[in-house]
Scaffold this active site. Structure first.
Site, PDB file in Angstrom:
ATOM      1  N   ARG A 163     -36.913  43.769  11.463  1.00 29.52           N
ATOM      2  CA  ARG A 163     -36.564  43.995  12.880  1.00 29.52           C
ATOM      3  C   ARG A 163     -37.603  44.914  13.549  1.00 29.52           C
ATOM      4  O   ARG A 163     -37.255  45.803  14.327  1.00 29.52           O
ATOM      5  CB  ARG A 163     -35.178  44.625  13.038  1.00 29.52           C
ATOM      6  CG  ARG A 163     -34.056  43.775  12.536  1.00 29.52           C
ATOM      7  CD  ARG A 163     -33.882  42.531  13.418  1.00 29.52           C
ATOM      8  NE  ARG A 163     -32.635  41.894  13.096  1.00 29.52           N
ATOM      9  CZ  ARG A 163     -32.459  41.091  12.030  1.00 29.52           C
ATOM     10  NH1 ARG A 163     -33.475  40.817  11.242  1.00 29.52           N
ATOM     11  NH2 ARG A 163     -31.287  40.565  11.795  1.00 29.52           N
ATOM     12  N   SER A 237     -26.187  43.168  16.276  1.00 35.13           N
ATOM     13  CA  SER A 237     -26.201  44.364  15.420  1.00 35.13           C
ATOM     14  C   SER A 237     -26.760  45.531  16.207  1.00 35.13           C
ATOM     15  O   SER A 237     -27.847  45.439  16.769  1.00 35.13           O
ATOM     16  CB  SER A 237     -27.101  44.147  14.206  1.00 35.13           C
ATOM     17  OG  SER A 237     -26.651  43.076  13.439  1.00 35.13           O
ATOM     18  N   GLU A 333     -31.013  49.580  16.256  1.00 39.81           N
ATOM     19  CA  GLU A 333     -31.831  48.378  16.428  1.00 39.81           C
ATOM     20  C   GLU A 333     -32.032  48.099  17.921  1.00 39.81           C
ATOM     21  O   GLU A 333     -33.048  47.570  18.343  1.00 39.81           O
ATOM     22  CB  GLU A 333     -31.122  47.193  15.761  1.00 39.81           C
ATOM     23  CG  GLU A 333     -31.993  45.975  15.634  1.00 39.81           C
ATOM     24  CD  GLU A 333     -31.207  44.710  15.391  1.00 39.81           C
ATOM     25  OE1 GLU A 333     -31.058  43.919  16.344  1.00 39.81           O
ATOM     26  OE2 GLU A 333     -30.759  44.511  14.271  1.00 39.81           O
TER      27      GLU A 333
END
Ligand code: EPU
Length: 337
Positions: A163, A237, A333
């Site tokens: 990510r 997320s 994130e």
């Protein structure tokens, strides 16, 4: 070309009703060049919005927002099995996955239904169900705001990680991704490594799955666990799964035998952040309209009128309690503005 005081409510999947001081919709590359020639970017980089599915606004945005609305999908190289497709940055990611499947091109079917745009996909190095974008990424085209010209960035230049990429670090605010080239295959062997996929295919009664079967299975899994941003505001997320030394994991396993892990290499493992958060009793928590999704503890949600700073406070509290209990720092994130 540039509009003032524009609402971003429908441009962020948390659904926060905030405004941008300045806003421009980018439908062609010449517009980027014209904006670069103004003095608007001298003091600060623009904020580039794709699908707005990974951003949490805590206030109105006092700068220039550029919305990527560049469209187009094409096959630019066809060598029998391997093909290279070029997808414009403003295309919807999921629609592009469905398009590739229709053409018979495999490689991104596990990434079905990920919200957001094509241009945002490399920034996050999006991933799901055993596949990450970098596995099929060939190169991308971008407008470089530092140099005022179009550039091509190859795989190694994008510095992909979990990510993570150049675009979240040194290249933040520098590039406007105009298109992404992916290398896909006609004779693709589907990746069924993620436990939920074989299980779901079995319940669907499918034995020799093709790319469209895998896509349908992924859609089914995602719809059963993840809230649809069109119904409940969210950004998928909210935290990354923490990567910890194997020794730390072994230590936790003594007190928490049920803890799970995903292998990374011989030294470190990933621990599901959702499990850590759930173990701290946050799953299904709600304060006002800010909450933790009842089916996936990694997803923070806006049930209607939550403010960005309420979700941010909740995220801080979650980080704090996970740290206190497990000695692990969760990294966000989602980008906070
Ligand atoms: N789990 C819990 N509680 C929960 C949910 C999950 O304990 O509420 C545990 C379970 O043990 C489960 C494990 O966590 O087996 C993993 O859960 P899941 O398969 O749902 O995946 P995840 O690790 O929570 C990651 C990605 C998702 C991606 C899925 C599937 C990150 C930060 N998230 O989530 O990506 O869809 O794997 O590959 O890596 C996103 O980035 O926005 C995103 C949704």
């Amino acid at each position: 070309m540039i509009e003032k005081n524009i609402s971003l409510k429908s441009s962020n999947t948390f659904g926060f009703d905030i405004q941008a001081d300045l806003y421009a919709e980018i439908r062609d590359i010449n517009t980027l060049l014209s904006i670069w020639k103004t003095n608007l970017l001298v003091q600060s980089s623009p904020l580039i919005l794709g699908g707005g599915s990974n951003i949490l606004f805590t206030d109105n945005y006092h700068g220039l927002v550029l919305r990527n609305s560049l469209l187009g999908k094409s096959v630019i190289q066809d060598a029998g099995d391997a093909v290279i497709v070029e997808l414009a940055g403003g295309e919807n990611w999921h629609q592009s996955v469905l398009w590739a499947i229709e053409q018979g091109f495999g490689g991104i079917e596990n990434l079905s239904l990920i919200p957001g745009s094509v241009g945002a996909a490399p920034i996050q190095n999006i991933g799901a169900y055993g596949v990450e974008l970098e596995q099929v990424f060939h190169q991308l085209h971008a407008f470089d705001f530092w140099e005022g010209k179009m550039v091509v960035l190859h795989h190694s230049e994008c510095r992909f990680g979990y990510r993570d990429s150049l675009f979240k670090r040194e290249g933040k605010g520098r590039y406007f991704i105009t298109s992404v080239e992916l290398k896909l295959h006609r004779n693709h062997v589907p990746n069924l490594s993620y436990g939920d996929i074989p299980k779901t295919l079995e319940t669907m009664g499918i034995q020799n799955p093709g790319i469209s079967d895998v896509s349908r299975a992924v859609i089914q899994i995602r719809q059963s666990k993840l809230p649809d941003p069109a119904v409940i505001g969210n950004c998928g997320s909210f935290f990354k799964n923490p990567v910890v030394p194997v020794s730390k994991y072994e230590e936790l396993k003594v007190s928490y035998p049920e803890i799970r892990s995903f292998p990374v290499n011989t030294e470190v493992v990933k621990i599901p952040a959702a499990w850590l958060i759930e173990s701290c009793n946050w799953k299904g928590f709600r304060r006002g309209d800010a909450g933790v999704h009842e089916k996936q503890a990694l997803v923070l949600v806006n049930y209607g009128n939550a403010k960005g700073n309420e979700i941010r406070s909740l995220a801080f509290e979650i980080q704090e309690s996970v740290n206190q209990r497990f000695g692990i720092e969760l990294e966000m994130e989602v980008n906070i503005r």
